[in-house]
Write an enzyme that holds these catalytic residues in place. Structure first.
Site, PDB file in Angstrom:
ATOM      1  N   PHE A   1      55.611  -7.287 -13.840  1.00  0.00           N
ATOM      2  CA  PHE A   1      55.900  -7.105 -12.420  1.00  0.00           C
ATOM      3  C   PHE A   1      55.493  -8.362 -11.642  1.00  0.00           C
ATOM      4  CE2 PHE A   1      54.423  -5.657  -8.165  1.00  0.00           C
ATOM      5  CZ  PHE A   1      55.681  -5.356  -7.652  1.00  0.00           C
ATOM      6  N   GLN A   2      56.372  -8.842 -10.806  1.00  0.00           N
ATOM      7  CA  GLN A   2      56.165 -10.047  -9.996  1.00  0.00           C
ATOM      8  C   GLN A   2      55.812 -11.264 -10.845  1.00  0.00           C
ATOM      9  OE1 GLN A   2      53.645  -9.068  -6.538  1.00  0.00           O
ATOM     10  NE2 GLN A   2      55.535  -8.543  -5.467  1.00  0.00           N
TER      11      GLN A   2
ATOM     12  N   GLU B   1      56.684 -16.793   3.060  1.00  0.00           N
ATOM     13  CA  GLU B   1      56.042 -17.906   2.349  1.00  0.00           C
ATOM     14  C   GLU B   1      56.690 -19.254   2.653  1.00  0.00           C
ATOM     15  OE1 GLU B   1      56.772 -14.971   1.010  1.00  0.00           O
ATOM     16  OE2 GLU B   1      55.011 -14.217  -0.076  1.00  0.00           O
TER      17      GLU B   1
ATOM     18  N   LYS C   1      45.911 -14.045 -12.673  1.00  0.00           N
ATOM     19  CA  LYS C   1      44.928 -13.208 -11.994  1.00  0.00           C
ATOM     20  C   LYS C   1      43.609 -13.107 -12.760  1.00  0.00           C
ATOM     21  CE  LYS C   1      44.333  -8.923  -9.475  1.00  0.00           C
ATOM     22  NZ  LYS C   1      44.933  -7.678  -8.984  1.00  0.00           N
TER      23      LYS C   1
ATOM     24  N   MET D   1      76.506 -29.175  13.693  1.00  0.00           N
ATOM     25  CA  MET D   1      76.866 -30.271  12.793  1.00  0.00           C
ATOM     26  C   MET D   1      78.004 -29.848  11.866  1.00  0.00           C
ATOM     27  SD  MET D   1      76.286 -33.383  12.367  1.00  0.00           S
ATOM     28  CE  MET D   1      74.671 -34.069  12.721  1.00  0.00           C
TER      29      MET D   1
END
Lengths: 571, 156
Positions: free
Chosen positions: A121-122, A59, A171, A484
């Site tokens: 969940f999630q 993502e 959802k 760096m």
């Protein structure tokens, strides 16, 4: 659900409305990754052809791709991810877009409204987690608000000072139904991006501009966001004023123009930083006086009157006191100033002496390097890249030394050609943002300048590049160090190179090949140009060029943290 | 310097945390914060008491104004204004002698509530400086102090 919907009555599910809203906004590309909470939406996306979904491999890549898409075009980038880890993986990208004022809208799935707060969940509190790094965020709790919220999200993301907007969609909202109409107008009483420019401050600015003997125009990313490059260039040319750019502003003024005195700041040119220090008038345009620009605040441009043009009132006098604030859209402000000066044929003071001084500073040639015959200097690769692309490529970069060299040496002559992570400094930005730039500019050459450390942070996107046939050219400046970090350790930690050596590196050629691309390792300076030319000839293949470069090269000049502009380390 | 900032914001869920989060994210001070419905039933009014240099206060006002849910921000201490706060102080009966009780009863800004547990609750509505003065006088006998934080309004 969908099969029960009577389309004659204009009743649709939330998921259908979602897709219709994207169509209404003219969105043709969505970068995303599916998951449980967004499956209704994915099902609807699958059934139509107007909106193309680009499947990334992580993502974070989706958000950076949307950023690259937005930065290289004038469009808003769109991301779709699922709840929980989908949202948390997106956060680095969202924070990146917030720091660099990139217009993107990120849609995150959420658990059903009945489950919210139950540690389902999630489930994560996406609105809560993203709050400090978005321009605004919404949660849709009623399908009737779907269309108006999406309209607002695009409006807020793309107007005023642009930025990321997150829309969290539970959802059940995507299966609930209601009538659909997309609002034509959007108005929010608490948000008005159209700021009227104060005429008094324009008059004061004009007066100072005409009186200055040692002026500098310091232009940043706001010029690009405002699409005001032409206006800025015209005004600067008329005035014969020197122009320096911030890292985010590169390309807003032609990089090959004699009035351009290069980038300023921590790794800016000697002439730019000296001019900033000695000037009597500083015209800041769409820039925010970031700490990497100012160095030590109390020694910053000590004798200058500061004109600050910016759309964000909170940027004005935040770090440096603006004597003449001009709040408003950069383009509108420059037009007002130009109208007063150019149309009335007013002439600025003769600044030949100032130019003599600047040209004297220029002789230091502070970005110089010595390319011997044995080992490739990283700057040499960028030099050759500029030559073979004739300065006309889209260049994305990751974060570190290679980023600074790509900023210093490649001459960006057009806006939106230089795409990098400036504010957040996100390693891993380069490859996915190149994908977004390539999607927005399918016929153009897109190169990702990176290092062997940065590229591994989003390396999985090589798979996305194969799936969509993205012919990106990866320019890997491989010095076997987090360069760096190594440079700071050399200067400030007595060469104790803690954890900055990239041991156990992969064979990047084989790695590129295993992802289905072309890989090529280059070790001799004499092979650099041919390798770049050959790669560019591969019009429809991604080519991974692994340049083995000098491990000891440092980025110069350098202003150490907390030092003044005239205290540069030159070599 | 101490400042009172009045913020009118949309009655959206999360609007309060946007404001509170802004203060913590940017290391601004909050002395007190109170929020309640306003004359507009779709908006709430928040009164924030904060302190900082002029630059800091300017940034606070600008950053608040930048929040999308914020409709209006005003710094009310720089003009004429009225400011009040309410405080409840719980004191055990045994800590109060008759003379003190008489003083409390005579003070028009105080109200006295009796509890069933041999305690009294003194309610005081006044300016914060007066409230501080009052609290000083009961410092040694107060069992519990509950302050609302200030609310304020411009009076010019």
């Amino acid at each position: 659900m969908t099969q029960n919907i009577d389309k004659k009555q204009n009743i649709f599910t939330g998921a259908q409305i979602f897709v219709k809203c994207l169509e209404a906004e003219g969105i043709d590309k969505v970068f995303g990754y599916p998951g449980g909470a967004v499956l209704h939406i994915y099902d609807e996306l699958h059934k139509q052809n107007d909106v193309t979904h680009i499947l990334v491999r992580h993502e974070q890549g989706a958000v950076h791709a949307a950023e690259g898409f937005a930065k290289s075009s004038e469009k808003t980038g769109v991301v779709l991810v699922t709840s929980g880890p989908g949202a948390t993986n997106a956060i680095t990208g969202i924070a990146d877009a917030y720091m660099d004022s990139v217009p993107i809208v990120v849609f995150t799935g959420q658990v059903r409204t009945a489950l919210i707060g139950n540690d389902a969940f999630q489930e994560v509190d996406t609105v809560g987690i993203t709050r400090p790094c978005v321009k605004h965020n919404f949660m849709i709790t009623d399908v009737k608000d779907m269309a108006s919220t999406i309209r607002k999200a695009f409006y807020v993301a793309s107007t005023g000072r642009p930025g990321p907007v997150v829309v969290d969609i539970p959802k059940d909202i995507t299966e609930d139904t209601c009538e659909f109409s997309y609002p034509e107008e959007v108005s929010m009483r608490s948000y008005n991006p159209n700021i009227e420019i104060n005429e008094d401050s324009v008059d004061k600015a004009v007066k100072c501009i005409l009186a200055s003997k040692k002026p500098v125009i310091y232009a940043g990313g706001g010029v690009i966001n405002s699409n005001a490059s032409d206006e800025l260039t015209e005004l600067a040319k008329y005035l014969n004023f020197p122009v320096t750019n911030t890292l985010m502003g590169l390309g807003c003024y032609p990089g090959d123009d004699p009035q351009f005195i290069q980038m300023l700041g921590m790794h800016g040119s000697y002439e730019a930083n000296m001019a900033m220090h000695d000037c009597d008038l500083l015209i800041a345009v769409g820039a925010r006086f970031d700490d990497r620009i100012t160095g030590r605040l109390d020694k910053f441009s000590p004798d200058a009157t500061v004109i600050h043009i910016d759309i964000d009132p909170s940027s004005i006098s935040k770090n440096i006191k603006a004597h003449i604030p001009v709040v408003g859209d950069v383009k509108g402000a420059i037009n007002k100033i130009s109208n007063k000066i150019i149309q009335n044929d007013l002439k600025p003071k003769n600044i030949d002496k100032w130019w003599d001084q600047i040209n004297e500073w220029r002789k230091k040639d502070s970005f110089k390097y010595n390319q011997g015959s044995d080992i490739i200097k990283p700057q040499f690769v960028i030099d050759k890249l500029y030559e073979v692309t004739k300065g006309d490529a889209f260049i994305t970069s990751d974060v570190g030394q290679h980023q600074m060299w790509a900023a210093q040496i490649y001459k960006y002559s057009k806006p939106r050609r230089w795409i990098n992570s400036g504010g957040l400094g996100t390693m891993g930005f380069g490859l996915p943002s190149a994908m977004g730039a390539q999607f927005a500019n399918p016929e153009s050459l897109v190169c990702c300048v990176t290092g062997e450390a940065s590229i591994q942070m989003c390396i999985q996107e090589l798979s996305t590049c194969l799936q969509y046939g993205l012919p990106i050219k990866i320019i890997n400046l491989n010095n076997r160090y987090m360069g760096m970090v190594r440079q700071w350790q050399e200067f400030f930690y007595e060469k104790r190179y803690a954890m900055s050596y990239m041991d156990a590196l992969p064979d990047f050629v084989k790695l590129a090949e295993s992802y289905g691309h072309i890989g090529h390792k280059i070790e001799n300076p004499s092979d650099v140009e041919a390798a770049l030319k050959d790669a560019i000839k591969q019009k429809d293949r991604l080519v991974f060029l692994d340049f083995i470069t000098d491990q000891n090269e440092n980025v110069f000049p350098m202003i150490a943290t907390g030092a003044a502009h005239n205290k540069m380390i030159l070599s | 310097m101490r400042h009172i900032i009045s913020v009118l914001l949309e009655n959206e869920s999360g609007a309060l945390s946007r404001v509170a989060g802004l203060f913590s994210a940017r290391s601004f001070n909050i002395e007190s914060l109170s929020v309640a419905p306003s004359e507009d039933n779709t908006a709430s009014r928040m009164t924030i008491v904060t302190s900082g240099s002029e630059n800091v206060i300017e940034q606070i006002v600008k950053q608040l104004d930048k929040l999308i849910d914020v409709i209006e921000v005003s710094e009310i201490t720089s003009n004429e204004h009225v400011e009040r706060e309410i405080v409840f102080v719980k004191i055990e009966d045994k800590s109060i002698d008759k003379k003190m009780m008489d003083n409390f009863s005579k003070n028009e800004f105080l109200k006295i509530h009796k509890t069933k547990n041999n305690e009294i609750i003194i309610e005081c509505v006044d300016s914060p400086s007066k409230i501080n003065e009052f609290l000083k006088s009961v410092k040694n006998i107060a069992v519990k102090i509950v302050r609302s934080g200030s609310v304020g309004i411009n009076s010019n």
